[in-house]
Write a protein that holds these residues in place. Structure first.
Motif, mmCIF file in Angstrom:
data_model
loop_
_atom_site.group_PDB
_atom_site.id
_atom_site.type_symbol
_atom_site.label_atom_id
_atom_site.label_comp_id
_atom_site.label_asym_id
_atom_site.label_seq_id
_atom_site.Cartn_x
_atom_site.Cartn_y
_atom_site.Cartn_z
ATOM 1 N N ALA A 68 0.471 -1.262 -0.122
ATOM 2 C CA ALA A 68 0.322 0.110 0.388
ATOM 3 C C ALA A 68 0.823 1.209 -0.162
ATOM 4 C CB ALA A 68 -0.592 -0.044 1.369
ATOM 5 N N THR A 69 1.797 0.865 0.957
ATOM 6 C CA THR A 69 3.275 2.333 0.585
ATOM 7 C C THR A 69 4.040 1.746 1.109
ATOM 8 O OG1 THR A 69 3.041 2.172 2.953
ATOM 9 C CG2 THR A 69 1.381 3.114 2.091
ATOM 10 N N VAL A 70 5.151 2.968 0.162
ATOM 11 C CA VAL A 70 6.674 2.373 -0.267
ATOM 12 C C VAL A 70 7.189 3.306 0.406
ATOM 13 C CG1 VAL A 70 8.389 2.909 -2.011
ATOM 14 C CG2 VAL A 70 5.756 2.019 -3.034
ATOM 15 N N PRO A 71 8.124 2.698 1.659
ATOM 16 C CA PRO A 71 9.556 2.899 2.592
ATOM 17 C C PRO A 71 10.169 4.759 1.716
ATOM 18 C CG PRO A 71 9.750 0.686 2.527
ATOM 19 C CD PRO A 71 8.668 1.523 0.926
ATOM 20 N N GLU A 72 10.342 5.546 2.280
ATOM 21 C CA GLU A 72 10.769 6.825 2.112
ATOM 22 C C GLU A 72 11.926 6.842 1.331
ATOM 23 O OE1 GLU A 72 9.688 9.852 2.231
ATOM 24 O OE2 GLU A 72 7.897 8.880 2.944
ATOM 25 N N ASP A 73 12.670 5.139 1.359
ATOM 26 C CA ASP A 73 13.952 5.847 0.892
ATOM 27 C C ASP A 73 13.837 5.001 -0.291
ATOM 28 O OD1 ASP A 73 13.266 3.029 2.112
ATOM 29 O OD2 ASP A 73 15.560 2.566 2.602
ATOM 30 N N LYS A 74 12.976 4.579 -0.912
ATOM 31 C CA LYS A 74 12.888 3.988 -1.838
ATOM 32 C C LYS A 74 12.859 5.489 -2.949
ATOM 33 C CE LYS A 74 13.137 -0.726 -0.791
ATOM 34 N NZ LYS A 74 13.882 -0.939 -1.294
ATOM 35 N N LYS A 75 13.985 5.045 -4.314
ATOM 36 C CA LYS A 75 13.388 6.105 -5.245
ATOM 37 C C LYS A 75 12.414 5.628 -5.851
ATOM 38 C CE LYS A 75 16.515 7.759 -8.656
ATOM 39 N NZ LYS A 75 16.864 7.541 -9.697
ATOM 40 N N GLU A 76 11.919 4.585 -6.416
ATOM 41 C CA GLU A 76 10.977 4.514 -7.046
ATOM 42 C C GLU A 76 9.343 4.209 -6.260
ATOM 43 O OE1 GLU A 76 7.615 4.567 -9.511
ATOM 44 O OE2 GLU A 76 9.771 4.703 -10.230
ATOM 45 N N LYS A 77 8.746 5.420 -6.019
ATOM 46 C CA LYS A 77 7.458 5.675 -5.006
ATOM 47 C C LYS A 77 6.264 4.695 -5.653
ATOM 48 C CE LYS A 77 9.773 7.822 -2.470
ATOM 49 N NZ LYS A 77 10.438 7.367 -1.106
ATOM 50 N N ASN A 78 6.017 3.868 -6.755
ATOM 51 C CA ASN A 78 4.407 3.564 -7.392
ATOM 52 C C ASN A 78 4.605 2.365 -6.997
ATOM 53 O OD1 ASN A 78 2.306 2.575 -9.130
ATOM 54 N ND2 ASN A 78 3.666 2.661 -11.024
ATOM 55 N N PRO A 79 3.512 1.898 -5.893
ATOM 56 C CA PRO A 79 3.789 0.495 -5.181
ATOM 57 C C PRO A 79 3.613 -0.373 -6.608
ATOM 58 C CG PRO A 79 1.746 2.089 -3.956
ATOM 59 C CD PRO A 79 2.331 3.009 -5.137
ATOM 60 N N LEU A 80 3.226 -0.222 -7.918
ATOM 61 C CA LEU A 80 3.359 -1.578 -8.220
ATOM 62 C C LEU A 80 4.359 -1.781 -8.688
ATOM 63 C CD1 LEU A 80 0.357 -0.107 -10.546
ATOM 64 C CD2 LEU A 80 0.559 -2.271 -9.469
ATOM 65 N N LYS A 81 5.644 -1.007 -8.499
ATOM 66 C CA LYS A 81 6.815 -1.600 -9.265
ATOM 67 C C LYS A 81 7.749 -1.883 -8.115
ATOM 68 C CE LYS A 81 7.864 1.683 -12.534
ATOM 69 N NZ LYS A 81 8.501 2.933 -12.909
ATOM 70 N N HIS A 82 7.092 -1.898 -7.076
ATOM 71 C CA HIS A 82 7.636 -3.163 -5.768
ATOM 72 C C HIS A 82 6.442 -4.393 -5.600
ATOM 73 C CE1 HIS A 82 10.377 -0.174 -4.568
ATOM 74 N NE2 HIS A 82 9.412 1.238 -4.880
ATOM 75 N N THR A 83 5.890 -4.537 -6.387
ATOM 76 C CA THR A 83 5.160 -6.017 -6.408
ATOM 77 C C THR A 83 5.952 -7.350 -6.259
ATOM 78 O OG1 THR A 83 3.123 -5.198 -8.018
ATOM 79 C CG2 THR A 83 3.124 -7.412 -7.960
ATOM 80 N N GLU A 84 5.692 -8.336 -5.365
ATOM 81 C CA GLU A 84 6.287 -9.302 -4.976
ATOM 82 C C GLU A 84 5.594 -10.406 -4.913
ATOM 83 O OE1 GLU A 84 7.985 -10.394 -1.188
ATOM 84 O OE2 GLU A 84 5.870 -9.005 -0.101
ATOM 85 N N VAL A 85 5.883 -11.655 -5.801
ATOM 86 C CA VAL A 85 5.453 -12.891 -5.610
ATOM 87 C C VAL A 85 5.547 -13.693 -4.341
ATOM 88 C CG1 VAL A 85 5.719 -15.162 -6.940
ATOM 89 C CG2 VAL A 85 6.285 -13.525 -7.952
ATOM 90 N N PHE A 86 4.419 -13.456 -3.669
ATOM 91 C CA PHE A 86 3.666 -14.454 -2.772
ATOM 92 C C PHE A 86 4.452 -15.911 -2.457
ATOM 93 C CE2 PHE A 86 1.599 -16.066 1.331
ATOM 94 C CZ PHE A 86 1.722 -14.490 1.546
ATOM 95 N N CYS A 87 4.139 -16.761 -3.427
ATOM 96 C CA CYS A 87 3.675 -17.780 -3.435
ATOM 97 C C CYS A 87 2.984 -18.324 -5.087
ATOM 98 C CB CYS A 87 3.224 -18.741 -2.397
ATOM 99 S SG CYS A 87 2.675 -19.973 -2.791
ATOM 100 N N SER A 88 3.633 -19.767 -5.671
ATOM 101 C CA SER A 88 3.387 -20.054 -6.760
ATOM 102 C C SER A 88 2.847 -21.746 -6.917
ATOM 103 C CB SER A 88 4.476 -19.840 -7.957
ATOM 104 O OG SER A 88 5.911 -20.349 -7.713
#
Length: 546
Positions: free
Chosen positions: A203-223
């Motif tokens: 929902a939010t991106v840490p302040e120290d991350k350059k890219e602020k778009n949450p979608l760009k921080h999508t992670e695979v949870f499980c497959s």
């Protein structure tokens, strides 16, 4: 039926004030945002299936007892290409289209390879997803479209594949208390494997991350590997609890080989889906703490599930409720050719949706006798029978017959709950009433009026509410009587009595899904027209900037 399903609906670009009867609770301030198909013919061409229609967004803005309505077609690439050509040139799941009507079989053969795993449509007509501070129109392909929830303006196109390897994704994500998004998609033959991918968008991106778009921080949870490389399961939603994810790999399957040749054969992708009544429905339980599937193999009878209702954990068991069908006949019914004078008769041939409760033991006693019931809960008659080879057959409890489009008080999502709010459909898939079903007492309350077709009922809690059903129900009502205006219905969720309705003198479409955006979630600080803008809207000379 053509009036409701097949006729194109007009946009209402300028907010129009509704006529309110009754009294809207003073605390109800915000916007109900909905999505669904609104255009089924372009020029001389016509979509085959109701679910193929071009997305029409509409909203009801509620402020200080007044309601304003507006609607606007999603300006997807699909919409723009079709309108520019004045014909359907972008394929949908039930309608295969060819950009060049003169294209012969040889040129089709030359170009069909690009459709082996097709570049799907961005006609996002099913739902609305909140991601961080942004809102997206969603469908079941790899595309979502960012929108302005106040003006209904279409913004950028987003391809999930840039962030996670999925060709298809559900339009029914889940949200945790922090607002993080959990969703599922299918990865078709990626690196020689077909798998189901659960992914998480923060929902939010840490302040120290350059890219602020949450979608760009999508992670695979499980497959989860598909049981078949070339025939993955179709699914519309999934379930979650505090510690687990529930995925049903059902025998309603997509044939990748048939899909790869659909374009050259001149058939739609839906024809490449089939229900295999001889197969099982496999129940996958993923532990959120380890991000791995539970090793026990759970299964049940063949069925088709579009909507999960809710799930929760109780005394070492996982219980989940779904709306299930005996087969895939519902999808067939909504071909526009079937929505005709024979519709009532056709409806009787479809499977009736039933609310079923399943119970899965989280720790299976290896010493339990084969054939023994592993569920000891007093709260359900659902059973889980141990079989050989560490398999467990799950037999559901039938709770209610004839309901669809379920919603709950989302504060109870993944937790023990009591109430299901849904559309009652009985023998026909057309909603005739709104239903409140109590899963504890097995009793129900209903609202309905002649000639009224209610949309999915959405629960909005009263601020500070303690009771699960302390709040109101919102539903957009379409009338089959041309003399009766469509309206937004506002019910007291406890008593199921009508508090108010807001009638709109427009041709409103039958929608699918949506969400309510409270004023507290508004990042513009302003959702409803000012008094000056309201007066201007009444004169229909200008569009208020909401």
């Amino acid at each position: 039926m053509d009036i409701i399903f097949g006729r194109n609906k007009k946009e209402q670009l300028e907010p129009v004030r509704a006529k309110v009867t009754g009294r809207i609770p003073t605390w109800l301030q915000g916007t109900l945002l909905r999505n669904g198909p609104g255009m089924h013919t372009v020029g001389e061409t016509r979509y085959n299936h109701w679910f193929d229609g071009l997305a029409l967004l509409h909203s009801f803005t509620i402020r200080d007892g007044e309601v304003y309505y507006r609607s606007k077609y999603l300006r997807s690439d699909t919409y723009k290409d079709n309108i520019e050509a004045n014909r359907i040139v972008v394929s949908e799941f039930g309608t295969m289209a060819y950009p060049d009507p003169c294209k012969n079989i040889f040129s089709k053969a030359f170009s069909y390879l690009s459709h082996t795993i097709p570049d799907f449509t961005d006609n996002c007509l099913i739902n609305i997803m909140k991601c961080g501070e942004d809102f997206y129109a969603t469908t079941e392909t790899n595309y979502i479209r960012k929108i302005n929830p106040h003006t209904l303006e279409t913004l950028e196109k987003v391809d999930y594949r840039k962030f996670v390897a999925v060709n298809l994704a559900t339009a029914h994500p889940h949200y945790d208390e922090a607002g993080n998004v959990l969703n599922m998609g299918t990865s078709i033959m990626d690196k020689g494997k077909t798998k189901y991918v659960i992914f998480k968008i923060p929902a939010t991106v840490p302040e120290d991350k350059k890219e602020k778009n949450p979608l760009k921080h999508t992670e695979v949870f499980c497959s989860i590997a598909s049981r078949s490389l070339l025939s993955p399961s179709y699914y519309h939603s999934f379930g979650v609890t505090e510690n687990y994810v529930i995925f049903l790999e059902q025998p309603f399957k997509l044939d990748i080989l048939k899909m790869s040749t659909a374009y050259i054969r001149g058939v739609n992708w839906a024809s490449c889906m089939a229900f295999h009544k001889e197969d099982k429905t496999y129940i996958h339980i993923i532990d959120q703490r380890t991000r791995k599937p539970v090793p026990t193999k759970f299964y049940t009878d063949p069925m088709v599930v579009f909507h999960h209702v809710n799930a929760y954990e109780e005394d070492g068991c996982l219980l989940f409720d779904v709306i299930a069908y005996e087969d895939s006949s519902l999808y067939q019914l909504f071909y526009l050719a079937n929505l005709n004078q024979d519709f009532e008769e056709n409806s009787r041939l479809t499977s009736i949706p039933t609310l079923r409760r399943f119970a899965v033991p989280l720790n299976v006693d290896k010493n339990a006798e084969v054939g023994s019931n592993l569920i000891k809960l007093a709260s359900t008659t659902a059973r889980a029978l141990k079989e050989k080879d560490d398999q467990v057959y799950c037999q559901p409890e039938l709770l209610y017959e004839g309901l669809e489009l379920p919603r709950i008080n989302y504060a109870h999502n993944g937790k023990r709950y009591r109430y299901v709010f849904a559309a009652e459909v009985q023998w026909s898939p057309i909603p005739t009433k709104i239903l409140k079903y109590d899963v504890l007492t097995k009793s129900s309350l209903k609202w309905g009026q002649e000639h009224c077709w209610p949309a999915e009922p959405l629960f909005v809690p009263t601020p500070g509410a303690k009771d699960e059903d302390d709040g109101i129900i919102l539903s957009a009502i379409v009338s089959t009587d041309p003399q009766k205006l469509p309206f937004l219905l506002i019910l007291d969720a406890k008593s199921f009595t009508e508090l108010a309705r807001a009638s709109i003198d427009v041709e409103m479409h039958l929608d699918l899904h949506g969400l309510f955006i409270p004023d507290t979630d508004c990042n513009t600080g302003k959702q409803a027209p000012s008094q000056e803008e309201r007066d201007r809207a009444l004169d229909c000379h200008a569009t208020p900037q909401i």
